[in-house]
Design a protein around this motif. Structure first.
Motif, PDB file in Angstrom:
ATOM      1  N   ASP A 135       4.087  -9.263   1.997  1.00  0.00           N
ATOM      2  CA  ASP A 135       4.215 -10.650   1.543  1.00  0.00           C
ATOM      3  C   ASP A 135       2.802 -11.210   1.407  1.00  0.00           C
ATOM      4  O   ASP A 135       1.890 -10.796   2.125  1.00  0.00           O
ATOM      5  CB  ASP A 135       5.018 -11.494   2.541  1.00  0.00           C
ATOM      6  N   LEU A 162       1.736  -8.944  -4.255  1.00  0.00           N
ATOM      7  CA  LEU A 162       2.593  -7.831  -4.698  1.00  0.00           C
ATOM      8  C   LEU A 162       1.991  -6.507  -4.229  1.00  0.00           C
ATOM      9  O   LEU A 162       1.917  -6.265  -3.042  1.00  0.00           O
ATOM     10  CB  LEU A 162       2.841  -7.886  -6.208  1.00  0.00           C
ATOM     11  N   ASN A 177      13.239  -9.378  -3.223  1.00  0.00           N
ATOM     12  CA  ASN A 177      13.847 -10.669  -3.536  1.00  0.00           C
ATOM     13  C   ASN A 177      12.676 -11.622  -3.780  1.00  0.00           C
ATOM     14  O   ASN A 177      12.211 -12.297  -2.876  1.00  0.00           O
ATOM     15  CB  ASN A 177      14.711 -11.150  -2.368  1.00  0.00           C
TER      16      ASN A 177
HETATM   17  C1  LIG Z   1      12.610 -15.579  -2.298  1.00  0.00           C
HETATM   18  S1  LIG Z   1      11.538 -15.338  -0.892  1.00  0.00           S
HETATM   19  C2  LIG Z   1      12.330 -13.902  -0.209  1.00  0.00           C
HETATM   20  C3  LIG Z   1      12.186 -13.774   1.260  1.00  0.00           C
HETATM   21  C4  LIG Z   1      13.064 -12.679   1.879  1.00  0.00           C
HETATM   22  N1  LIG Z   1      12.834 -11.402   1.268  1.00  0.00           N
HETATM   23  C5  LIG Z   1      14.540 -13.030   1.785  1.00  0.00           C
HETATM   24  O1  LIG Z   1      15.251 -12.364   1.026  1.00  0.00           O
HETATM   25  O2  LIG Z   1      15.004 -13.952   2.466  1.00  0.00           O
HETATM   26  C6  LIG Z   1      10.125 -14.720  -1.721  1.00  0.00           C
HETATM   27  C7  LIG Z   1       8.922 -14.323  -0.867  1.00  0.00           C
HETATM   28  O3  LIG Z   1       7.885 -13.905  -1.787  1.00  0.00           O
HETATM   29  C8  LIG Z   1       6.633 -14.242  -1.227  1.00  0.00           C
HETATM   30  N2  LIG Z   1       5.638 -14.227  -2.311  1.00  0.00           N
HETATM   31  C9  LIG Z   1       5.347 -15.202  -3.204  1.00  0.00           C
HETATM   32  N3  LIG Z   1       4.367 -14.803  -4.032  1.00  0.00           N
HETATM   33  C10 LIG Z   1       4.028 -13.548  -3.653  1.00  0.00           C
HETATM   34  C11 LIG Z   1       3.076 -12.606  -4.124  1.00  0.00           C
HETATM   35  N4  LIG Z   1       2.257 -12.879  -5.147  1.00  0.00           N
HETATM   36  N5  LIG Z   1       2.985 -11.404  -3.510  1.00  0.00           N
HETATM   37  C12 LIG Z   1       3.795 -11.112  -2.443  1.00  0.00           C
HETATM   38  N6  LIG Z   1       4.704 -11.973  -1.949  1.00  0.00           N
HETATM   39  C13 LIG Z   1       4.838 -13.171  -2.560  1.00  0.00           C
HETATM   40  C14 LIG Z   1       6.857 -15.576  -0.575  1.00  0.00           C
HETATM   41  O4  LIG Z   1       5.898 -15.840   0.414  1.00  0.00           O
HETATM   42  C15 LIG Z   1       8.292 -15.406  -0.021  1.00  0.00           C
HETATM   43  O5  LIG Z   1       8.246 -15.002   1.330  1.00  0.00           O
END
Ligand SMILES: C[S@@+](CC[C@H](N)C(=O)[O-])C[C@H]1O[C@@H](n2cnc3c(N)ncnc32)[C@H](O)[C@@H]1O
Length: 272
Positions: A135, A162, A177
């Protein structure tokens, strides 16, 4: 005051499932209706009234209580992480089957948030999975790490935009997700959740597009990529998946029969 009286007065302010969760996790739900003998201490009344005030102000119950149930397990949540959703449970269920039937070992939970996906998959498969969860948010990773300790699951957590910190690695299964809500649709109780967990840009597809483009080199020939998508994103995601060179091998539908998870693998030609 009797618990039953507090419930009779205030049940109407909650959704039925939130009400049951509140009472169940703090008292015995049955005692509230089956008998009228349970008395609340002053502390209990103050607690319940505080919950009620915050809830009536629109705050999600999960943040008020600091926990949420996912796949029958309890996870810590706070406003640094998305509150896990029911449709994600269905995606996890599909992935557990995939791991078991295809004997996958190296699994990545990309955009892990509170790590509900990684932890549940590892705990429920009872296999020697090599699980990585990534994350971009350090605050989310702190919650994720607490949850993995709570459930006694050994998971490697990586702070990464990512795939930026995962260069050179290959996975059997990548589950993501990502944020996929259209910027203009972040409203209502969503306002309490972290924008970074929701905002998928003007069309909601910013991260899905990136994941499809960037995952290719992280997948083994027979591996799978499973992405949760918005209920109205199916046709656009089909087009994107084809553009980036994937075959669609399955779908996960939610309880309303919307297509919420796309299951992909590299096209045959890309495997050779
Ligand atoms: C929709 S939430 C999903 C959280 C968890 N997987 C769930 O299903 O409850 C999306 C997650 O993506 C993370 N996120 C946002 N931009 C990101 C990036 N560029 N790279 C990695 N993670 C990212 C956010 O911090 C968040 O925790």
């Amino acid at each position: 005051m009797k618990l039953k009286d507090w419930c009779d007065l205030n049940r109407k302010f909650f959704t039925e499932s939130d009400f049951r969760y509140l009472i169940n996790t703090n008292f015995s739900f049955e005692s509230c209706f089956e008998t009228s003998t349970v008395f609340l201490s002053d502390e209990n009344v103050v607690f319940l009234n505080r919950v009620l005030d915050r809830y009536r102000n629109g705050e999600p119950l999960a943040y008020i209580l600091g926990k949420e149930e996912f796949y029958g397990l309890e996870f810590k949540v706070n406003p640094d992480v998305l509150i896990p959703r029911k449709e994600t449970e269905l995606i996890v269920e599909y992935c557990i089957d995939l791991i078991q039937s295809r004997k996958f070992v190296k699994v990545l939970d990309l955009c892990c948030g509170s790590a509900v996906i990684a932890i549940t998959v590892k705990k429920m498969t009872a296999m020697a999975l090599n699980l990585t969860a990534a994350d971009i948010s350090e605050k989310a990773l702190a919650v994720a790490s607490e949850n993995s300790q709570k459930h006694n699951q050994n998971i490697r957590f990586v702070a990464s935009d990512l795939y930026s910190a995962l260069e050179g690695e290959k996975f059997d299964l990548i589950i993501s997700n990502p944020p996929y809500v259209k910027t203009g649709q972040i409203e209502g109780s969503l306002k309490f959740e972290p924008i970074i967990a929701l905002d998928g840009g003007f069309d909601g597809l910013f991260f899905i597009r990136r994941i499809l483009a960037e995952s290719l080199i992280f997948l083994n020939p027979s591996s799978c990529l499973v992405i949760e998508i918005g209920y109205d994103q199916r046709l656009e995601v089909i087009e994107l998946a084809s553009k980036y060179g994937y075959d669609i091998i399955g779908w996960v539908k939610d309880y309303s029969q919307h297509f919420r998870g796309i299951v992909l693998r590299l096209k045959e030609t890309k495997n050779q």
